[in-house]
Structures are given as structure tokens and as C-alpha cells.
Design an enzyme around this catalytic site. Structure first.
Site, PDB file in Angstrom:
ATOM      1  N   HIS A  60       0.855  -1.192   0.000  1.00 55.62           N
ATOM      2  CA  HIS A  60       0.000   0.000   0.000  1.00 55.62           C
ATOM      3  C   HIS A  60       0.886   1.235   0.000  1.00 55.62           C
ATOM      4  O   HIS A  60       1.301   1.721   1.049  1.00 55.62           O
ATOM      5  CB  HIS A  60      -0.887  -0.028   1.250  1.00 55.62           C
ATOM      6  CG  HIS A  60      -1.947   1.020   1.292  1.00 55.62           C
ATOM      7  ND1 HIS A  60      -3.044   0.933   2.120  1.00 55.62           N
ATOM      8  CD2 HIS A  60      -2.087   2.205   0.641  1.00 55.62           C
ATOM      9  CE1 HIS A  60      -3.811   2.002   1.973  1.00 55.62           C
ATOM     10  NE2 HIS A  60      -3.234   2.797   1.069  1.00 55.62           N
ATOM     11  N   HIS A  62       1.619   5.195  -2.198  1.00 60.22           N
ATOM     12  CA  HIS A  62       1.190   6.224  -3.152  1.00 60.22           C
ATOM     13  C   HIS A  62       2.468   6.896  -3.671  1.00 60.22           C
ATOM     14  O   HIS A  62       3.031   7.753  -2.997  1.00 60.22           O
ATOM     15  CB  HIS A  62       0.299   7.265  -2.479  1.00 60.22           C
ATOM     16  CG  HIS A  62      -0.961   6.714  -1.878  1.00 60.22           C
ATOM     17  ND1 HIS A  62      -2.188   6.833  -2.496  1.00 60.22           N
ATOM     18  CD2 HIS A  62      -1.182   6.058  -0.715  1.00 60.22           C
ATOM     19  CE1 HIS A  62      -3.117   6.272  -1.723  1.00 60.22           C
ATOM     20  NE2 HIS A  62      -2.524   5.796  -0.647  1.00 60.22           N
ATOM     21  N   ARG A  64       2.763   8.788  -6.343  1.00 58.92           N
ATOM     22  CA  ARG A  64       2.482  10.125  -6.916  1.00 58.92           C
ATOM     23  C   ARG A  64       2.939  10.282  -8.364  1.00 58.92           C
ATOM     24  O   ARG A  64       3.171  11.412  -8.816  1.00 58.92           O
ATOM     25  CB  ARG A  64       3.152  11.222  -6.074  1.00 58.92           C
ATOM     26  CG  ARG A  64       2.924  11.150  -4.568  1.00 58.92           C
ATOM     27  CD  ARG A  64       1.469  11.289  -4.227  1.00 58.92           C
ATOM     28  NE  ARG A  64       1.273  11.582  -2.805  1.00 58.92           N
ATOM     29  CZ  ARG A  64       0.130  11.348  -2.152  1.00 58.92           C
ATOM     30  NH1 ARG A  64      -0.901  10.827  -2.801  1.00 58.92           N
ATOM     31  NH2 ARG A  64       0.009  11.640  -0.868  1.00 58.92           N
ATOM     32  N   ASN A  94      -4.461   6.926  -7.295  1.00 57.57           N
ATOM     33  CA  ASN A  94      -4.875   8.343  -7.230  1.00 57.57           C
ATOM     34  C   ASN A  94      -3.713   9.269  -7.582  1.00 57.57           C
ATOM     35  O   ASN A  94      -3.237  10.052  -6.771  1.00 57.57           O
ATOM     36  CB  ASN A  94      -5.467   8.680  -5.865  1.00 57.57           C
ATOM     37  CG  ASN A  94      -4.556   8.324  -4.702  1.00 57.57           C
ATOM     38  OD1 ASN A  94      -3.745   7.409  -4.789  1.00 57.57           O
ATOM     39  ND2 ASN A  94      -4.690   9.047  -3.607  1.00 57.57           N
ATOM     40  N   HIS A 233      -6.124  -0.444   5.873  1.00 61.96           N
ATOM     41  CA  HIS A 233      -5.821   0.374   7.057  1.00 61.96           C
ATOM     42  C   HIS A 233      -6.921   0.363   8.119  1.00 61.96           C
ATOM     43  O   HIS A 233      -7.439   1.411   8.513  1.00 61.96           O
ATOM     44  CB  HIS A 233      -5.434   1.803   6.690  1.00 61.96           C
ATOM     45  CG  HIS A 233      -6.233   2.472   5.612  1.00 61.96           C
ATOM     46  ND1 HIS A 233      -7.607   2.480   5.577  1.00 61.96           N
ATOM     47  CD2 HIS A 233      -5.833   3.183   4.526  1.00 61.96           C
ATOM     48  CE1 HIS A 233      -8.020   3.148   4.525  1.00 61.96           C
ATOM     49  NE2 HIS A 233      -6.957   3.598   3.873  1.00 61.96           N
ATOM     50  N   ASP A 304       1.139   2.533   3.784  1.00 61.46           N
ATOM     51  CA  ASP A 304       0.328   3.623   3.218  1.00 61.46           C
ATOM     52  C   ASP A 304       1.202   4.859   2.984  1.00 61.46           C
ATOM     53  O   ASP A 304       0.802   5.994   3.272  1.00 61.46           O
ATOM     54  CB  ASP A 304      -0.850   3.961   4.112  1.00 61.46           C
ATOM     55  CG  ASP A 304      -1.915   4.814   3.405  1.00 61.46           C
ATOM     56  OD1 ASP A 304      -1.732   5.119   2.208  1.00 61.46           O
ATOM     57  OD2 ASP A 304      -2.910   5.184   4.060  1.00 61.46           O
ATOM     58  N   HIS A 308       3.736  14.215   1.217  1.00 58.01           N
ATOM     59  CA  HIS A 308       3.315  15.577   0.890  1.00 58.01           C
ATOM     60  C   HIS A 308       4.477  16.513   1.196  1.00 58.01           C
ATOM     61  O   HIS A 308       5.356  16.177   2.002  1.00 58.01           O
ATOM     62  CB  HIS A 308       2.092  15.993   1.707  1.00 58.01           C
ATOM     63  CG  HIS A 308       0.855  15.218   1.414  1.00 58.01           C
ATOM     64  ND1 HIS A 308       0.045  15.482   0.326  1.00 58.01           N
ATOM     65  CD2 HIS A 308       0.283  14.171   2.058  1.00 58.01           C
ATOM     66  CE1 HIS A 308      -0.976  14.644   0.319  1.00 58.01           C
ATOM     67  NE2 HIS A 308      -0.853  13.834   1.356  1.00 58.01           N
TER      68      HIS A 308
END
Length: 439
Positions: A60, A62, A64, A94, A233, A304, A308
Site C-alpha cells: 500500500h 502512493h 504520486r 490516485n 488500514h 500507506d 506531501h
């Protein structure tokens, strides 16, 4: 006998127990677990004093990519994974644009081969528009699962109503992965809060009932459609107790953060660097998560990883975005939990190798056995290190575990027989491939 790679003298964690073994690798596969003393190889690793684990999987993340190279890319994210002892990651859809059709799946597969340091599974995002095509999309090479955002997400990657969720479940047959917070409760409660409240307010807004309600709804629909569900999660004692009665149709992921960081202390210490979805919760839920790990109710532990920019994370709540870095730090943090006696090393392997392979249908990963991919994570269980921001490979450049001292550290990452990391150095160019899953 001649091999491409021999790993000698390590303490190996097999499904049937721990034993010292000499492993031979040929053509990217495990060729022998009993290499002879006279056998030779192009490369030999002396693993004496180390534990040899099947390649650990972060199911899991991200990364980007495409969309936000200033915080992460497939290259930097898989470099981080390799540095942290991870041999395979499963990347969420996403991005910008989102991975929701054949064109983007094809692009991502090609991009993986050009830039990734470890193997990568591809989540395809469910939307209202592509629901009729999901049965076809989940069969595309490299796709690990359909991902459904039943709570707030970006763009059109959200299906919050029962009719939409049921339509997804009736399109295809493989296990569907869910972010299961209830969007209706989230939006109804949003006016109760205002900017500038303490960061801990995040766990008050996205409360236990928000998560539990979402999971109950998804389980009811999974029963109705007979479609297996993977609840991502899971963060509450209530969900974990409830899901124990649905093991025939559901599997469970818990994040390393929910096993490690406890409210309210984490918010007091970290501020916006503790804000994630679902939120970090208080000690009773932490204790329930560990109980579920110990009694077998948890199938997978993941990070996860969702970076950012640091300046955005420092904004007042709720302007600070939710999401933390984690793929580079999950292995040392979990090894520290092993050394603290919270779980065994074999259970860690079950949660981060055999478990993801079983849940997602990875046919030749997740265990050390002849004919399986030669994926290995070599760890020093005695090594003491400090996790610091300057070790983090992500362009975001921060970790919520900055300053944390751990015992247990990844010393080498081997993907299909290629040593991609040894002694904290990533070597060579991209060697990652799209992971292969059962149809």
C-alpha cells in the site's frame, strides 16, 4: 554446480521454521536451498550473522507518479523501498491522471520497467464511469487489485453509495481493496469543526463510527454479492472485532503507524506530521491492533506511504493534507517491534511477505522455496540505528519517525536475484518489473 548468486550462512526464515541454509539463485529464481560447499556463483553474499527473509512487500503505497515529482516519483519511491528492505510495492491509482483505464495501466507498466528499482503491483481505481470495465481491467498484466475509495478522495475516485459499491462488486471476481470510511458521516460532521483547531481534532472528525460504519456497509454488500473484500488500514477495535466474524469473505490490513504511534501524544509531538486517514487513534485501539496481530486476524501490514511537501504538512488543521511517508521506514520499525517482543520474526514475514502474496494472488513471491522469485530481505537483528530525515530518499525529505532509535536494520535487498541494495547503497539502474498476479 554453478549459480548466478549464492547467499551463504544466513539464518533463513522458511514457512516451516528457521534454519541456517545456503541458497542458490539461477535465472532470477530460487534454484536450491542446499548449495554445496564446492558450488560457485557469479556473486556470493556472506550472510553470517544476518537473517534472510523472503522479499518483504509493502502492499500500500502512493508514489504520486504521474503528477507530483516534487514529493515522489516511481524512481525515488522504489529507491526508498529498496533502501528500506522492500522488494515489491503495490502502487495506488490516485495519481494525476488517475490509473483507471487500459491506457494508464499500459503507461504505468512501461514506466515501471524504465524507472523502478523494485517490482511493482498496480492498483486500478474504481469510478462510476469505468465500473462496467472493471472485470476486464483487473485482468490486465501487473494489476494487483481494484481500489475503491468509499471515503473522500481526489477527482472521480470515490464511490460512496451502496448502489455504486454493489455495481463495482458485480464487475469482476478478484478481491477488491477498500478505503472504508463513510463519506456521508464525514460530510455531515464537517461543519462541527473549524480551521486552527488542534491536530488531534482529525481523529475526532474521522471518528471510530466513521470507519466502523463504512466497514459494516462494505461487508453487507460483500455478503450480498459474494465478492471477497480486503479492508485497508483498519484502525479501530470495533472493526477488528467485527471482521473476525467475516473471515470467509474478508481480509484485513493494518498500518505500521497504527501499531506504533498513539494519540494524543503523537499529535502533541508531531503536529501535522501525524495527520493521516484513517487517523492515528488512542491507546485502546493500539492495543486492539496488536491483539489482532497476535491472534491472526490481521493478514497484511503496510505503510500507506503517501508523501506531501513538508511546508504543506505544517499548515493549520484541516488545511494540512493527510498522509505520511513510510515505505523506507516500515521494515526497521517493524524489526524494532520484533526485538521488543510484540511479534515474532516469522509473524512479521507472514504479514509482509506470505500475507500480501496470499491476499493479492502473487504466485511466485512471499516465501523462500525452489521455483519462487529470488526476492530476499537480509536484516541484522542486532544493528542499532537512528532513523533520520537525511536518510529519506523521497524528495519530500521527511519521516514521522525522525529521531527514532530502532534495533534491527535492512542490510540488503535482492529482487529476482539482483542485489539492488547492500549496506545502505542502491546499486545499478532500474531493474523493477510489473508484478505478476493470478487471474
Amino acid at each position: 554446480m554453478h549459480y548466478d548468486l549464492i547467499i551463504r550462512g544466513g539464518r533463513c526464515v522458511f514457512p516451516w521454521g528457521e534454519a541456517e541454509a545456503d541458497i542458490g539463485v539461477r535465472n532470477g529464481k530460487v534454484a536450491s536451498l542446499s548449495v554445496g560447499v564446492a558450488d560457485e556463483a557469479e556473486r556470493v553474499i556472506d550472510a553470517r550473522g544476518l537473517h534472510v527473509l523472503p522479499g518483504l512487500i509493502d502492499a500500500h503505497v502512493h508514489l504520486r507518479d504521474p503528477g507530483k515529482p516534487e514529493v515522489e516519483t516511481l524512481e525515488t519511491g522504489t529507491r526508498a523501498a529498496a533502501l528500506g528492505g522492500i522488494t515489491t510495492v503495490f502502487d495506488m491509482p490516485n495519481t494525476s491522471p488517475s490509473v483507471t483505464d487500459v491506457t494508464m495501466i499500459d503507461w504505468k507498466r512501461d514506466h515501471i520497467r524504465k524507472t523502478a528499482h523494485v517490482d511493482v503491483g498496480i492498483y486500478v481505481g474504481a469510478t462510476r464511469e469505468n465500473t462496467p470495465d472493471l472485470a476486464m481491467l483487473e485482468q490486465q498484466p501487473g494489476v494487483c487489485a481494484v481500489k475503491v475509495f468509499a471515503g473522500s478522495s481526489t477527482g472521480n475516485l470515490m464511490i460512496e453509495d451502496d448502489a455504486g459499491l454493489e455495481a463495482v462488486m458485480r464487475s469482476g471476481h478478484r478481491r477488491v481493496a477498500y478505503h472504508s470510511e463513510d463519506e456521508y458521516r464525514l460530510q455531515a460532521r464537517k461543519p462541527m469543526f473549524h480551521e486552527g483547531q488542534p491536530y488531534e481534532t482529525h481523529s475526532v472528525w474521522r471518528d471510530v463510527e466513521c470507519a466502523f460504519l463504512g466497514t459494516r456497509r462494505i461487508m453487507a454488500l460483500a455478503r450480498k454479492t459474494n465478492r471477497p473484500a480486503h479492508i485497508l488500514h483498519v484502525s479501530t477495535a470495533e472493526e477488528l472485532e467485527y471482521l473476525a466474524d467475516h473471515r470467509d469473505i474478508s481480509t484485513v490490513e493494518v498500518l505500521v503507524n497504527h501499531l506504533t504511534q498513539v494519540a494524543p501524544e503523537c499529535y502533541e509531538k508531531l503536529g501535522g506530521l501525524a495527520v493521516m486517514n484513517p487517523p492515528l487513534r488512542d491507546r485502546p485501539h493500539w492495543e486492539a491492533s496488536w491483539k489482532a496481530v497476535r491472534d491472526g486476524r490481521v493478514d497484511v501490514v503496510s505503510s500507506d506511504h503517501a508523501p506531501h511537501p513538508l511546508e504543506a504538512k505544517k499548515l493549520p488543521w484541516p488545511k494540512c493534507p493527510a498522509g505520511l511517508t513510510g515505505t523506507q521506514t516500515i521494515v526497521p520499525v517493524m524489526l524494532d517491534h520484533v526485538n521488543a517482543g510484540r511479534l515474532s520474526l516469522s509473524r512479521l514475514v507472514d504479514l509482509m511477505a506470505a500475507g500480501p502474496a496470499r491476499v493479492y494472488g502473487l504466485q511466485t513471491k512471499g516465501r523462500m522455496a525452489v521455483g519462487f522469485d529470488a526476492d530476499f530481505t537480509l536484516v541484522d537483528m542486532q544493528a542499532e540505528r537512528e532513523i533520520t530525515n537525511d536518510w529519506i530518499a523521497s524528495p519530500a525529505g521527511w519521516t514521522p519517525f525522525d529521531g527514532t532509535r530502532v534495533t534491527g536494520w535492512p542490510m540488503a535487498t535482492i529482487v529476482r536475484g539482483t542485489v539492488v541494495m547492500q549496506d545502505n547503497e542502491v546499486s545499478g539502474g532500474p531493474t523493477g518489473e510489473p508484478a505478476k498476479f493470478a487471474p
